[in-house]
Design a protein around this motif. Structure first.
Motif, PDB file in Angstrom:
ATOM      1  N   GLY A  64     118.394  50.612  90.251  1.00  0.00           N
ATOM      2  CA  GLY A  64     117.798  49.388  90.755  1.00  0.00           C
ATOM      3  C   GLY A  64     116.466  49.091  90.101  1.00  0.00           C
ATOM      4  N   ALA A  65     115.630  50.091  89.954  1.00  0.00           N
ATOM      5  CA  ALA A  65     114.325  49.896  89.322  1.00  0.00           C
ATOM      6  C   ALA A  65     114.367  50.440  87.900  1.00  0.00           C
ATOM      7  CB  ALA A  65     113.240  50.604  90.123  1.00  0.00           C
ATOM      8  N   SER A  66     114.049  49.593  86.947  1.00  0.00           N
ATOM      9  CA  SER A  66     114.094  50.008  85.549  1.00  0.00           C
ATOM     10  C   SER A  66     112.893  50.883  85.211  1.00  0.00           C
ATOM     11  CB  SER A  66     114.110  48.779  84.643  1.00  0.00           C
ATOM     12  OG  SER A  66     114.018  49.162  83.295  1.00  0.00           O
ATOM     13  N   ARG A  67     113.155  51.922  84.426  1.00  0.00           N
ATOM     14  CA  ARG A  67     112.080  52.769  83.935  1.00  0.00           C
ATOM     15  C   ARG A  67     112.108  52.749  82.420  1.00  0.00           C
ATOM     16  NH1 ARG A  67     112.341  58.229  87.726  1.00  0.00           N
ATOM     17  NH2 ARG A  67     112.302  57.170  89.745  1.00  0.00           N
ATOM     18  N   GLY A  68     110.951  52.939  81.806  1.00  0.00           N
ATOM     19  CA  GLY A  68     110.880  52.876  80.358  1.00  0.00           C
ATOM     20  C   GLY A  68     110.747  51.441  79.876  1.00  0.00           C
ATOM     21  N   LEU A  69     110.867  51.273  78.561  1.00  0.00           N
ATOM     22  CA  LEU A  69     110.658  49.964  77.960  1.00  0.00           C
ATOM     23  C   LEU A  69     111.946  49.190  77.748  1.00  0.00           C
ATOM     24  CD1 LEU A  69     108.017  50.971  75.242  1.00  0.00           C
ATOM     25  CD2 LEU A  69     107.612  50.037  77.540  1.00  0.00           C
ATOM     26  N   LEU A  70     113.095  49.802  78.003  1.00  0.00           N
ATOM     27  CA  LEU A  70     114.373  49.164  77.732  1.00  0.00           C
ATOM     28  C   LEU A  70     115.304  49.295  78.935  1.00  0.00           C
ATOM     29  CD1 LEU A  70     114.885  50.600  74.129  1.00  0.00           C
ATOM     30  CD2 LEU A  70     114.284  48.227  74.675  1.00  0.00           C
ATOM     31  N   ASP A  71     116.162  48.303  79.083  1.00  0.00           N
ATOM     32  CA  ASP A  71     117.143  48.318  80.168  1.00  0.00           C
ATOM     33  C   ASP A  71     118.535  48.710  79.682  1.00  0.00           C
ATOM     34  OD1 ASP A  71     115.521  47.114  82.456  1.00  0.00           O
ATOM     35  OD2 ASP A  71     115.234  45.633  80.873  1.00  0.00           O
ATOM     36  N   GLY A  72     118.642  48.988  78.402  1.00  0.00           N
ATOM     37  CA  GLY A  72     119.934  49.353  77.837  1.00  0.00           C
ATOM     38  C   GLY A  72     119.987  48.990  76.371  1.00  0.00           C
ATOM     39  N   ALA A  73     121.194  48.960  75.819  1.00  0.00           N
ATOM     40  CA  ALA A  73     121.362  48.691  74.401  1.00  0.00           C
ATOM     41  C   ALA A  73     122.601  47.838  74.175  1.00  0.00           C
ATOM     42  CB  ALA A  73     121.464  49.991  73.610  1.00  0.00           C
ATOM     43  N   TRP A  74     122.542  47.038  73.126  1.00  0.00           N
ATOM     44  CA  TRP A  74     123.643  46.160  72.723  1.00  0.00           C
ATOM     45  C   TRP A  74     123.933  46.421  71.251  1.00  0.00           C
ATOM     46  CZ3 TRP A  74     122.774  40.568  70.874  1.00  0.00           C
ATOM     47  CH2 TRP A  74     124.001  39.945  70.615  1.00  0.00           C
ATOM     48  N   TRP A  75     125.208  46.616  70.940  1.00  0.00           N
ATOM     49  CA  TRP A  75     125.624  46.873  69.555  1.00  0.00           C
ATOM     50  C   TRP A  75     126.510  45.719  69.085  1.00  0.00           C
ATOM     51  CZ3 TRP A  75     129.453  51.290  67.857  1.00  0.00           C
ATOM     52  CH2 TRP A  75     129.444  51.393  66.449  1.00  0.00           C
ATOM     53  N   PRO A  76     125.910  44.645  68.566  1.00  0.00           N
ATOM     54  CA  PRO A  76     126.719  43.505  68.111  1.00  0.00           C
ATOM     55  C   PRO A  76     127.498  43.854  66.853  1.00  0.00           C
ATOM     56  CG  PRO A  76     124.431  43.186  67.498  1.00  0.00           C
ATOM     57  CD  PRO A  76     124.473  44.432  68.337  1.00  0.00           C
ATOM     58  N   ARG A  77     128.516  43.057  66.564  1.00  0.00           N
ATOM     59  CA  ARG A  77     129.356  43.287  65.388  1.00  0.00           C
ATOM     60  C   ARG A  77     128.879  42.525  64.161  1.00  0.00           C
ATOM     61  NH1 ARG A  77     132.474  44.053  69.833  1.00  0.00           N
ATOM     62  NH2 ARG A  77     134.021  45.729  69.736  1.00  0.00           N
ATOM     63  N   SER A  78     127.905  41.636  64.338  1.00  0.00           N
ATOM     64  CA  SER A  78     127.381  40.862  63.212  1.00  0.00           C
ATOM     65  C   SER A  78     125.991  40.363  63.569  1.00  0.00           C
ATOM     66  CB  SER A  78     128.307  39.683  62.884  1.00  0.00           C
ATOM     67  OG  SER A  78     128.205  38.673  63.884  1.00  0.00           O
ATOM     68  N   ARG A  79     125.367  39.664  62.619  1.00  0.00           N
ATOM     69  CA  ARG A  79     124.069  39.037  62.859  1.00  0.00           C
ATOM     70  C   ARG A  79     124.223  37.547  63.143  1.00  0.00           C
ATOM     71  NH1 ARG A  79     120.055  42.439  64.309  1.00  0.00           N
ATOM     72  NH2 ARG A  79     119.907  44.230  62.912  1.00  0.00           N
ATOM     73  N   ASP A  80     125.399  37.150  63.558  1.00  0.00           N
ATOM     74  CA  ASP A  80     125.675  35.757  63.909  1.00  0.00           C
ATOM     75  C   ASP A  80     125.487  35.598  65.412  1.00  0.00           C
ATOM     76  OD1 ASP A  80     126.591  33.217  64.360  1.00  0.00           O
ATOM     77  OD2 ASP A  80     128.515  33.477  63.345  1.00  0.00           O
ATOM     78  N   LEU A  81     124.303  35.176  65.810  1.00  0.00           N
ATOM     79  CA  LEU A  81     123.977  35.085  67.232  1.00  0.00           C
ATOM     80  C   LEU A  81     124.869  34.071  67.937  1.00  0.00           C
ATOM     81  CD1 LEU A  81     121.991  36.352  69.216  1.00  0.00           C
ATOM     82  CD2 LEU A  81     120.404  34.483  68.734  1.00  0.00           C
ATOM     83  N   LEU A  82     125.250  33.022  67.235  1.00  0.00           N
ATOM     84  CA  LEU A  82     126.081  31.979  67.830  1.00  0.00           C
ATOM     85  C   LEU A  82     127.440  32.515  68.261  1.00  0.00           C
ATOM     86  CD1 LEU A  82     125.952  28.904  68.422  1.00  0.00           C
ATOM     87  CD2 LEU A  82     127.129  28.555  66.249  1.00  0.00           C
ATOM     88  N   SER A  83     127.999  33.440  67.486  1.00  0.00           N
ATOM     89  CA  SER A  83     129.312  33.986  67.826  1.00  0.00           C
ATOM     90  C   SER A  83     129.225  35.251  68.670  1.00  0.00           C
ATOM     91  CB  SER A  83     130.102  34.286  66.542  1.00  0.00           C
ATOM     92  OG  SER A  83     129.461  35.296  65.779  1.00  0.00           O
ATOM     93  N   GLU A  84     128.110  35.969  68.626  1.00  0.00           N
ATOM     94  CA  GLU A  84     127.984  37.237  69.350  1.00  0.00           C
ATOM     95  C   GLU A  84     127.535  37.064  70.797  1.00  0.00           C
ATOM     96  OE1 GLU A  84     128.797  40.226  68.356  1.00  0.00           O
ATOM     97  OE2 GLU A  84     129.225  39.797  66.251  1.00  0.00           O
ATOM     98  N   LEU A  85     126.687  36.080  71.062  1.00  0.00           N
ATOM     99  CA  LEU A  85     126.100  35.971  72.395  1.00  0.00           C
ATOM    100  C   LEU A  85     127.108  35.678  73.506  1.00  0.00           C
ATOM    101  CD1 LEU A  85     123.363  36.151  73.854  1.00  0.00           C
ATOM    102  CD2 LEU A  85     123.223  33.656  73.680  1.00  0.00           C
ATOM    103  N   PRO A  86     128.132  34.815  73.290  1.00  0.00           N
ATOM    104  CA  PRO A  86     129.064  34.542  74.396  1.00  0.00           C
ATOM    105  C   PRO A  86     129.714  35.788  74.977  1.00  0.00           C
ATOM    106  CG  PRO A  86     129.338  32.886  72.685  1.00  0.00           C
ATOM    107  CD  PRO A  86     128.401  33.931  72.128  1.00  0.00           C
ATOM    108  N   ALA A  87     130.111  36.745  74.147  1.00  0.00           N
ATOM    109  CA  ALA A  87     130.724  37.973  74.667  1.00  0.00           C
ATOM    110  C   ALA A  87     129.716  38.772  75.489  1.00  0.00           C
ATOM    111  CB  ALA A  87     131.264  38.819  73.518  1.00  0.00           C
ATOM    112  N   LEU A  88     128.447  38.733  75.083  1.00  0.00           N
ATOM    113  CA  LEU A  88     127.404  39.453  75.822  1.00  0.00           C
ATOM    114  C   LEU A  88     127.175  38.820  77.197  1.00  0.00           C
ATOM    115  CD1 LEU A  88     125.177  41.629  75.886  1.00  0.00           C
ATOM    116  CD2 LEU A  88     123.657  39.958  74.800  1.00  0.00           C
TER     117      LEU A  88
END
Length: 234
Positions: A64-88
């Motif tokens: 419930g309460a986040s610790r550290g500087l990150l809440d997790g990680a995302w490993w996209p398949r490309s650098r195309d934000l337009l196509s990657e963001l919808p799945a996220l």
């Protein structure tokens, strides 16, 4: 006699003689037959169903309460934000609340649209060159909160990606920025981003062949405790 000549003269100029009418009718019938035959030679191609996009590869803290500087990680398949963001957002909207805005550092994103259409709504995009780590994605949900995800470079090998995602979604941290975490992993294991080639079974799992959602439990020797991270798409 005169009337007969008049009819034949008129019919000649109007092109309405019985012989021509018969020829014209025969030609029309022949053309219809050709069209009918052509239609059977080119059947309608079957309709192809759209191919579903691969699930987003994520590792998220479940606390419930986040610790550290990150809440997790995302490993996209490309650098195309337009196509990657919808799945996220398909994943995060149901877990965290509808994502309405994101912010990134443009260093690793070649194209930054102002808005990105996702399932059921639009996400506004902002960018900052100094305020945001180049390897981090900042997400905002209206009325819900803010989350920070490590962006594992798409070209990263599966072994390195798994380590980075586990570290970023660990309950207690780590107390490192996204870029520092990537640099520390590279220095510790002294491996290239592509690592070593995986065998077919491993490659299948890392590319989404494994169950879409799984939960990794805390490592401990005592009784099982609550799950520490949620792993999706790996």
């Amino acid at each position: 006699m005169g009337s007969t000549e008049g009819i034949s003269h008129t019919g000649f100029h109007a092109g309405s003689s019985p012989a021509k009418n018969d020829s014209r009718a025969a030609a029309q019938v022949a053309r219809r037959r050709v069209r009918a035959m052509s239609a059977t030679l080119y059947p309608t191609l079957p309709h192809r169903e759209p191919v579903a996009a691969p699930a987003a590869r994520l590792a998220l803290k479940t606390d419930g309460a986040s610790r550290g500087l990150l809440d997790g990680a995302w490993w996209p398949r490309s650098r195309d934000l337009l196509s990657e963001l919808p799945a996220l957002t398909d994943v995060l909207d149901s877990l965290w609340g509808r994502v309405t805005r994101i912010a990134v550092n443009p260093e690793h994103w070649p194209v930054l649209p102002r808005e990105i259409p996702v399932s059921g709504h639009v996400v506004k995009v902002g960018w900052f060159t100094s305020e945001i780590d180049p390897h981090k994605l900042l997400l905002l949900s209206y009325g819900t909160g803010r989350w920070d995800l490590l962006v594992v470079p798409p070209e990263t090998g599966a072994e390195s990606a798994a380590r980075l995602m586990a570290a970023a979604s660990d309950h207690d941290g780590p107390p490192l920025t996204a870029s520092a975490l990537i640099a520390a992993d590279a220095a510790r294991y002294a491996v290239s981003r592509t690592d070593q080639a995986l065998d077919p079974d491993e490659a299948w799992e890392y590319e989404g062949g494994a169950p879409a959602v799984s939960v990794a439990a805390n490592r401990q020797t005592g009784p099982p405790g609550p799950a520490s991270r949620l792993i999706i798409g790996m």
